[in-house]
Scaffold this active site. Structure first.
Site, mmCIF file in Angstrom:
data_model
loop_
_atom_site.group_PDB
_atom_site.id
_atom_site.type_symbol
_atom_site.label_atom_id
_atom_site.label_comp_id
_atom_site.label_asym_id
_atom_site.label_seq_id
_atom_site.Cartn_x
_atom_site.Cartn_y
_atom_site.Cartn_z
ATOM 1 N N ASN A 41 0.842 -1.195 0.000
ATOM 2 C CA ASN A 41 0.000 0.000 0.000
ATOM 3 C C ASN A 41 0.879 1.247 0.000
ATOM 4 O O ASN A 41 1.974 1.263 0.564
ATOM 5 C CB ASN A 41 -0.992 0.003 1.170
ATOM 6 N N GLU A 43 0.291 5.355 0.573
ATOM 7 C CA GLU A 43 -0.585 6.473 0.930
ATOM 8 C C GLU A 43 0.022 7.792 0.446
ATOM 9 O O GLU A 43 1.213 7.867 0.147
ATOM 10 C CB GLU A 43 -0.750 6.554 2.453
ATOM 11 N N CYS A 51 -3.993 0.645 -2.699
ATOM 12 C CA CYS A 51 -3.852 -0.548 -1.870
ATOM 13 C C CYS A 51 -2.844 -1.517 -2.483
ATOM 14 O O CYS A 51 -2.550 -1.473 -3.670
ATOM 15 C CB CYS A 51 -5.210 -1.231 -1.724
ATOM 16 N N GLU A 53 -3.117 -4.654 -3.135
ATOM 17 C CA GLU A 53 -3.683 -5.544 -4.136
ATOM 18 C C GLU A 53 -3.707 -4.886 -5.512
ATOM 19 O O GLU A 53 -3.319 -5.476 -6.519
ATOM 20 C CB GLU A 53 -5.124 -5.946 -3.758
ATOM 21 N N CYS A 89 -10.325 -4.258 0.489
ATOM 22 C CA CYS A 89 -11.403 -3.291 0.674
ATOM 23 C C CYS A 89 -12.401 -3.431 -0.482
ATOM 24 O O CYS A 89 -12.139 -4.117 -1.472
ATOM 25 C CB CYS A 89 -10.836 -1.871 0.732
ATOM 26 N N CYS A 92 -11.023 -2.420 -3.963
ATOM 27 C CA CYS A 92 -10.147 -3.452 -4.540
ATOM 28 C C CYS A 92 -10.952 -4.659 -5.018
ATOM 29 O O CYS A 92 -10.655 -5.233 -6.065
ATOM 30 C CB CYS A 92 -9.094 -3.895 -3.529
#
Length: 129
Positions: A41, A43, A51, A53, A89, A92
């Protein structure tokens, strides 16, 4: 069977950039041809964080990969080892549903127990054109 992918996801997690949420996630995407792509991930100050993934999928897709088998996902607060299950999430889940078939598996680890899910398990009634 999936232990090595969990191990690779844990290694990828160490590269996460999470100065705000302080939650590091790693992913190991396995293509049907056996190649793997790692993601973590990332940010930022705005709302464009990505993310682990999706990072792994974007890397694979940009290399021309189109057939995927599994993705292992681990996550934990910075400084801690992943011990509890980490699932994608909603964003994703929908993103991944664009590129996988019904046999694709999501792999997680929960207190040492490997768990697997399909896209239908995690996102019933997903958009499918």
């Amino acid at each position: 069977m999936f232990e090595n992918d969990i191990k690779l996801a844990k290694e990828a997690r160490l590269n996460a950039w999470s100065p705000y949420g302080k939650y590091y996630v790693g992913a190991c995407l396995r293509c049907k041809d056996g190649t793997t792509y790692l993601g973590c991930n990332v940010e930022n100050h705005g709302i464009q964080s990505i993310c682990a993934e999706r990072t792994a999928f974007v890397k694979a897709l940009s290399d021309g990969k189109r057939e995927f088998e599994t993705i292992a996902i681990v996550g934990a607060p910075v400084g801690e080892e992943p011990t509890v299950e980490c699932v994608p999430c909603g964003y994703c889940r929908q993103f991944i549903s664009e590129f996988v078939d019904d046999k694709f598996k999501f792999i997680t680890e929960d207190n040492g127990e490997i768990k697997t899910y399909t896209i239908d398990d995690l996102l019933p009634n997903h958009f499918d054109f």
